[in-house]
Design a protein around this motif. Sequence first.
Motif, PDB file in Angstrom:
ATOM      1  N   TYR A  55       0.979  -1.235  -0.064  1.00  0.00           N
ATOM      2  CA  TYR A  55      -0.042   0.033  -0.197  1.00  0.00           C
ATOM      3  C   TYR A  55       1.012   1.342  -0.066  1.00  0.00           C
ATOM      4  O   TYR A  55       0.609   2.240  -0.740  1.00  0.00           O
ATOM      5  CB  TYR A  55      -0.989   0.003   1.137  1.00  0.00           C
ATOM      6  N   SER A  56       1.938   1.350   0.793  1.00  0.00           N
ATOM      7  CA  SER A  56       2.882   2.441   0.869  1.00  0.00           C
ATOM      8  C   SER A  56       3.676   2.721  -0.349  1.00  0.00           C
ATOM      9  O   SER A  56       3.906   3.655  -0.823  1.00  0.00           O
ATOM     10  CB  SER A  56       3.461   2.517   2.259  1.00  0.00           C
ATOM     11  N   GLY A  57       4.107   1.458  -0.795  1.00  0.00           N
ATOM     12  CA  GLY A  57       4.864   1.392  -2.159  1.00  0.00           C
ATOM     13  C   GLY A  57       4.041   1.977  -3.257  1.00  0.00           C
ATOM     14  O   GLY A  57       4.642   2.873  -4.091  1.00  0.00           O
ATOM     15  N   ILE A  58       2.873   1.500  -3.314  1.00  0.00           N
ATOM     16  CA  ILE A  58       1.843   1.799  -4.475  1.00  0.00           C
ATOM     17  C   ILE A  58       1.696   3.363  -4.162  1.00  0.00           C
ATOM     18  O   ILE A  58       1.750   4.297  -5.327  1.00  0.00           O
ATOM     19  CB  ILE A  58       0.858   0.980  -4.581  1.00  0.00           C
ATOM     20  N   SER A  59       1.129   3.834  -2.994  1.00  0.00           N
ATOM     21  CA  SER A  59       0.858   5.213  -2.757  1.00  0.00           C
ATOM     22  C   SER A  59       2.105   6.007  -3.301  1.00  0.00           C
ATOM     23  O   SER A  59       1.907   7.202  -4.011  1.00  0.00           O
ATOM     24  CB  SER A  59       0.545   5.351  -1.463  1.00  0.00           C
ATOM     25  N   PHE A  60       3.320   5.579  -2.873  1.00  0.00           N
ATOM     26  CA  PHE A  60       4.515   6.362  -3.279  1.00  0.00           C
ATOM     27  C   PHE A  60       4.599   6.553  -4.887  1.00  0.00           C
ATOM     28  O   PHE A  60       4.884   7.838  -5.295  1.00  0.00           O
ATOM     29  CB  PHE A  60       5.849   5.735  -2.613  1.00  0.00           C
ATOM     30  N   LEU A  61       4.238   5.459  -5.492  1.00  0.00           N
ATOM     31  CA  LEU A  61       4.620   5.802  -6.914  1.00  0.00           C
ATOM     32  C   LEU A  61       3.384   6.287  -7.687  1.00  0.00           C
ATOM     33  O   LEU A  61       3.611   6.855  -8.767  1.00  0.00           O
ATOM     34  CB  LEU A  61       4.505   4.255  -7.646  1.00  0.00           C
ATOM     35  N   GLU A  62       2.159   6.293  -6.897  1.00  0.00           N
ATOM     36  CA  GLU A  62       1.005   7.245  -7.643  1.00  0.00           C
ATOM     37  C   GLU A  62       1.264   8.531  -7.279  1.00  0.00           C
ATOM     38  O   GLU A  62       0.814   9.561  -8.173  1.00  0.00           O
ATOM     39  CB  GLU A  62      -0.107   6.826  -6.600  1.00  0.00           C
ATOM     40  N   ALA A  63       2.058   9.024  -6.331  1.00  0.00           N
ATOM     41  CA  ALA A  63       2.505  10.182  -6.224  1.00  0.00           C
ATOM     42  C   ALA A  63       3.420  10.915  -7.256  1.00  0.00           C
ATOM     43  O   ALA A  63       3.484  11.981  -7.478  1.00  0.00           O
ATOM     44  CB  ALA A  63       2.773  10.733  -4.714  1.00  0.00           C
ATOM     45  N   GLU A  64       4.298   9.827  -7.261  1.00  0.00           N
ATOM     46  CA  GLU A  64       5.397  10.030  -8.414  1.00  0.00           C
ATOM     47  C   GLU A  64       4.679  10.343  -9.916  1.00  0.00           C
ATOM     48  O   GLU A  64       5.308  11.202 -10.463  1.00  0.00           O
ATOM     49  CB  GLU A  64       6.409   8.935  -8.552  1.00  0.00           C
ATOM     50  N   LEU A  65       3.855   9.562 -10.151  1.00  0.00           N
ATOM     51  CA  LEU A  65       3.135   9.909 -11.333  1.00  0.00           C
ATOM     52  C   LEU A  65       2.355  11.144 -11.186  1.00  0.00           C
ATOM     53  O   LEU A  65       2.367  11.915 -12.387  1.00  0.00           O
ATOM     54  CB  LEU A  65       1.914   8.948 -11.718  1.00  0.00           C
TER      55      LEU A  65
END
Length: 400
Positions: A55-65
């Motif tokens: 969840y946190s790793g995906i959240s981080f990459l969503e913010a990167e996008l």
Amino acid sequence: MIKLFLSTILMVVMILPSAFAQEENKEAGYQFTPVIEIPHTSVKDQNRSGTCWSYSGISFLEAELLRMGKPEFDLSEMFVVYNCYQYKAEKYVRMHGNTNFAGGGAFHDVTWVIKNFGMVPNNIYDGLTLGEDLPVHSEMDALLKSYVQTVIKNPNRELSPVWDLGYEGILDSYLGEIPETFEYEGTQYTPQSFASDAMGLNMDDYVEIGSFTHHPFYEKFIIELPDNWLWDEIYNVPLNEMMEIVDYALENGYTIAWGADVSDKGFVSKTKGVAVIPDVDYTEMSDAEISKWEDMSESEKNKELYKMDQPGKEKEITQEMRQINFDNYTTTDDHGMHIVGTATDQEGTVYYTVKNSWGAYNDMDGYFYASKPFLELQTIDIMIHKDAIPKHIRKKLDIK
């Protein structure tokens, strides 16, 4: 007339203490003012699953996008979980069961899955096959482990060539089959083409940083954590430079995936909305306080020490303290979270704004504020974009 006047005075006298009490309560506790707010996606809920790392790793990459000017994506955490569980089993069997096998993981698991298998949106694959609204993985976790433990016991005296198919069947039953193709916003994708064409992130741009003295600084090492089943490496820097990276990243618009220990009593994100390391000194107590203190049970002492009704002095954290806690298992890889900004309390002290993955579990809609000493002491590692590292530190790490 006199009676009316006296009644009015009495009412004022009765109201004033209540008004003062309300004003005092209003000012009590921690009051935060946002300073840096970096765009990110909404808070999600991992519920009863050990998947904070996804969840946190995906959240981080969503913010990167979002940082890169891409549309807002809601990516599938369970796509990552499925693929990791599949390959964890292969490694566990090859290691004869002499490695960790559980629902936990690390940030690099997320980038590894996207690099090797792609990604899908959450509305295409949410991993909810049992009629629940949120993940519930206890039965699945136990069943998968029992399965691989049976395989390594080798009751047939040779491994069955189809054991992995039976294992995959369990994953398909509990999480659903991974789609080979799907349509998203009018376009046909495979998981690989969605990752490359729709997302367009380069997983090699993301690195992990830690700070430990049992390995040389400015080199990479395999961090010794049970959930590091991939045996992946992180970069090692001194504590002051790790914190410099954190601050530099946020000041320049980069969010941070944050792995930390949340077992310390100063982690009171649900009731107080903070994570702090209070500086508690027994020697500063008065004689009366010492007498009271000595009569308390250990649990009562802990409650007294960690009331944290308002901002207070915190410990000064050293590199040695970090290492002692890591060596003694006091600091372990408890939880993955997402740092999305900074804020100050009513005394002007800076905190880090943390997005959690426990839904709206507190009065701050699922966020909390972590102090600098808490990050210094409790951080296991961070994942960031390599451009979020100050140039002079990148040079020392030889990151191109």
